[in-house]
Design a protein around this motif. Structure first.
Motif, short mmCIF file in Angstrom:
data_model
loop_
_atom_site.label_atom_id
_atom_site.label_comp_id
_atom_site.label_asym_id
_atom_site.label_seq_id
_atom_site.Cartn_x
_atom_site.Cartn_y
_atom_site.Cartn_z
N ASN A 5 9.19 13.65 -5.33
CA ASN A 5 9.02 15.03 -4.87
C ASN A 5 9.49 15.20 -3.43
OD1 ASN A 5 8.39 17.66 -5.54
ND2 ASN A 5 6.28 17.50 -4.82
N THR A 6 10.61 14.55 -3.11
CA THR A 6 11.24 14.62 -1.79
C THR A 6 10.28 14.15 -0.70
OG1 THR A 6 12.39 16.59 -2.64
CG2 THR A 6 12.79 16.00 -0.34
N LEU A 7 9.73 12.94 -0.89
CA LEU A 7 8.82 12.34 0.06
C LEU A 7 9.13 10.85 0.21
CD1 LEU A 7 5.41 13.87 -1.20
CD2 LEU A 7 6.66 14.51 0.89
N GLY A 8 8.71 10.28 1.34
CA GLY A 8 8.71 8.84 1.49
C GLY A 8 9.83 8.22 2.29
N VAL A 9 10.83 9.01 2.71
CA VAL A 9 11.91 8.50 3.54
C VAL A 9 12.26 9.60 4.54
CG1 VAL A 9 14.22 7.49 3.62
CG2 VAL A 9 12.83 7.24 1.55
N ALA A 10 12.31 9.27 5.83
CA ALA A 10 12.65 10.29 6.83
C ALA A 10 14.09 10.74 6.67
CB ALA A 10 12.40 9.75 8.24
N TYR A 58 0.85 -1.19 0.00
CA TYR A 58 0.00 0.00 0.00
C TYR A 58 0.89 1.24 0.00
CZ TYR A 58 1.14 -0.39 4.97
OH TYR A 58 1.81 -0.52 6.17
N SER A 59 0.31 2.35 -0.39
CA SER A 59 1.02 3.64 -0.41
C SER A 59 0.08 4.74 0.03
CB SER A 59 1.56 3.95 -1.82
OG SER A 59 2.52 3.00 -2.24
N GLY A 60 0.65 5.83 0.56
CA GLY A 60 -0.13 6.99 0.96
C GLY A 60 0.31 8.22 0.20
N ASP A 61 -0.23 9.37 0.60
CA ASP A 61 0.07 10.62 -0.11
C ASP A 61 1.54 11.00 -0.03
OD1 ASP A 61 -2.57 10.83 -0.81
OD2 ASP A 61 -3.08 12.30 0.74
N ASN A 62 2.23 10.60 1.04
CA ASN A 62 3.63 10.98 1.22
C ASN A 62 4.58 9.80 1.06
OD1 ASN A 62 2.74 13.53 1.76
ND2 ASN A 62 3.66 13.69 3.78
N SER A 63 4.16 8.79 0.30
CA SER A 63 4.99 7.60 0.15
C SER A 63 6.01 7.75 -0.97
CB SER A 63 4.11 6.38 -0.17
OG SER A 63 3.31 6.03 0.93
N LEU A 64 7.12 7.03 -0.82
CA LEU A 64 8.06 6.85 -1.92
C LEU A 64 7.41 5.93 -2.93
CD1 LEU A 64 11.09 7.53 -2.67
CD2 LEU A 64 11.63 5.25 -1.80
N ALA A 65 7.41 6.33 -4.20
CA ALA A 65 6.77 5.53 -5.24
C ALA A 65 7.44 4.17 -5.35
CB ALA A 65 6.85 6.26 -6.58
N PHE A 68 1.06 8.39 12.71
CA PHE A 68 1.27 7.92 11.34
C PHE A 68 0.60 6.58 11.10
CE2 PHE A 68 4.81 10.94 11.83
CZ PHE A 68 4.54 11.75 10.73
N GLY A 69 0.44 5.77 12.14
CA GLY A 69 -0.25 4.51 12.00
C GLY A 69 -1.73 4.67 11.68
N GLN A 70 -2.32 5.81 12.08
CA GLN A 70 -3.73 6.07 11.80
C GLN A 70 -3.93 6.95 10.58
OE1 GLN A 70 -6.20 6.99 15.16
NE2 GLN A 70 -5.02 5.69 16.55
N GLY A 71 -2.87 7.11 9.78
CA GLY A 71 -3.03 7.79 8.49
C GLY A 71 -2.57 9.23 8.46
N GLY A 72 -1.98 9.74 9.54
CA GLY A 72 -1.51 11.12 9.55
C GLY A 72 -0.38 11.35 8.57
N LEU A 73 -0.24 12.61 8.14
CA LEU A 73 0.82 13.00 7.22
C LEU A 73 1.78 13.96 7.92
CD1 LEU A 73 -1.21 13.73 3.95
CD2 LEU A 73 0.01 11.63 4.56
N GLY A 74 3.06 13.90 7.54
CA GLY A 74 4.06 14.81 8.08
C GLY A 74 4.70 15.61 6.97
#
Length: 445
Positions: A104-109, A58-65, A379-385
């Motif tokens: 777009n610089t997302l998906g890895v802390a 699965y992936s979210g809005d801020n995931s690495l493709a 983040f487990g409940q779907g939050g975005l950072g």
């Protein structure tokens, strides 16, 4: 655009001030000091980065493709310096940027490219990351030669001194520096290797802000303190001197000799004060409303503190080592840098003189990043950072290994090859691991 025009106006004002100074005064000051009254340097860096396809149920809005991707970033910078009076320097750095970070610089802390900003654009655009004044106050001691490099004029200064810097620049120009891991244009690329991962320093989306710092250098000790402006909202714009949202930071440094080889130990503390949200309050509100948690909905003025320990040591034989440990208040959202509440990184840099390539460097490092329990729940409940948010989370520490080889080609050009292995990207055991490759071209004068 407003932020960019304001920054250009600020830098333009500084430049007009410089040009308005009588040329004879500048020449006389330079002549008396035996140094040039001005300096020009430049740099160009291009990083082409690609990651392999990886497992991602699965992936979210801020995931690495999860599919194989490739991106490129380029920056071209001119560093213009002038000496307006004795022991003072004014620098401006007009820069042209272009390109995007992976996804777009997302998906890895611990994002894999320090040359990738949190904004991107296909067409080149102009901005002004630095426009600052530096004043040195001599306090005696041995006279030391100062090398003329980017944003530092050639000359000399006493070993004991006070250095005052004000204007627009990066907090990490002065704080959390490390000889072996701090420059994405020349050494490592990963965010949590080149900086202390939990150091949530004040910055705009490009990594720069307005503020001031004072450094005191005395014998084997240095002390630094600074006040800097936070953006108006987390990861937002910084538009000038307005310290209603601010960061205070202090760092103590001790230099030493270990078996006749130089080393440094630094301890840094910081505190951010601004409108920020608590993770537990965002989760509680989402449970009441039946929505996805959002820290923006519960922001109020409060503080968030953190620390870092930074060690570097010359091991002899062209080998240098480093270690960073850092942590911060994990009850509240990350404000400017990235979602890391604790971090450890360590590595080695080996000069090519060991195999007959004096200008080359081989580097290897590892980093382990972690989230607080409150952040995990959010983040487990779907939050975005700022950088992460997969929609769900099977938590595990984010683990990163990086290796690079930088080859000097002639006096001005370096070509680097970099590889990173990221396990549990964005702390998610359900996704990855992923391998990231990079080719970096860097020229300077």
């Amino acid at each position: 655009m407003i932020r960019r025009l304001h920054a250009m106006a600020s830098g333009g004002a500084a430049l007009l001030f410089i040009l308005s100074l009588p040329g004879r005064v500048l020449a006389d000051e330079a002549s008396s000091a035996g140094v040039s009254p001005w300096a020009i340097h430049g740099q160009w860096t291009t990083v082409v980065q690609k990651h392999s396809a990886f497992r991602a149920p699965y992936s979210g809005d801020n995931s690495l493709a999860p599919s194989e991707r490739q991106q490129e970033t380029t920056d071209l910078t001119l560093m213009l310096g002038v000496r307006p009076w004795r022991n003072a320097e004014i620098w401006i750095n007009p820069e042209i940027d272009q390109g995007f970070g992976l996804s777009n610089t997302l998906g890895v802390a611990g994002f894999p490219s320090g040359e990738a900003y949190k904004v991107g654009q296909n067409a080149p655009y102009l901005r002004l990351p630095r426009a600052f004044l530096r004043q040195v106050v001599p306090l005696g001691g041995q006279e030391e030669e100062v090398e003329g490099v980017a944003n530092q004029m050639a000359g000399s200064r006493t070993a004991n001194n006070i250095i005052i810097t004000v204007g627009k620049f990066s907090v990490t120009d002065i704080f959390d520096a490390n000889t072996y891991a701090h420059d994405p244009r020349g050494d490592f690329l990963n965010w949590s290797v080149i900086d202390a991962g939990a150091f949530d320093y004040a910055a705009d989306a490009w990594g720069f802000t307005y503020g001031g710092a004072v450094e005191w250098n005395q014998d084997v000790w240095s002390g630094r303190a600074g006040l800097f402006q936070l953006s108006g909202v987390p990861n937002g714009k910084v538009t000038g001197f307005d310290f209603s949202q601010h960061m205070v930071v202090a760092e103590a440094e001790r230099r030493h000799q270990w078996q006749g080889r130089p080393g440094k130990i630094k301890l840094l503390v910081f505190a951010n004060r601004g409108k920020m949200g608590r993770y537990d309050e965002a989760v509680a509100q989402s449970l009441r409303d039946g929505t996805v948690p959002d820290t923006a909905a519960v922001r109020r003025r409060q503080s968030r503190a953190g620390w870092s320990l930074n060690v570097e040591q010359d091991m002899g034989g062209g080998i240098g080592s480093f270690l960073r440990l850092s942590g911060n208040d994990g009850s509240k959202e990350a404000y400017e840098f990235t979602e890391i509440n604790r971090s450890a990184s360590a590595g080695l840099a080996v000069k090519g003189s060991r195999w007959g390539r004096e200008g080359d460097t081989l580097g290897a490092a590892v980093a382990v990043n972690g989230l607080s329990p409150d952040a995990r729940q959010y983040f487990g409940q779907g939050g975005l950072g700022i950088l992460i948010g997969d929609g769900r989370l099977s938590y595990a520490p984010e683990k990163i290994g990086e290796i690079y080889y930088a080859a000097r080609v002639g006096k001005a050009l370096a070509i680097s090859f970099d590889a990173q292995r990221i396990v549990n990207p964005a702390y998610n055991h359900d996704r990855g691991p992923v391998t990231v490759y990079a080719l970096r071209l860097h020229a300077d004068f």
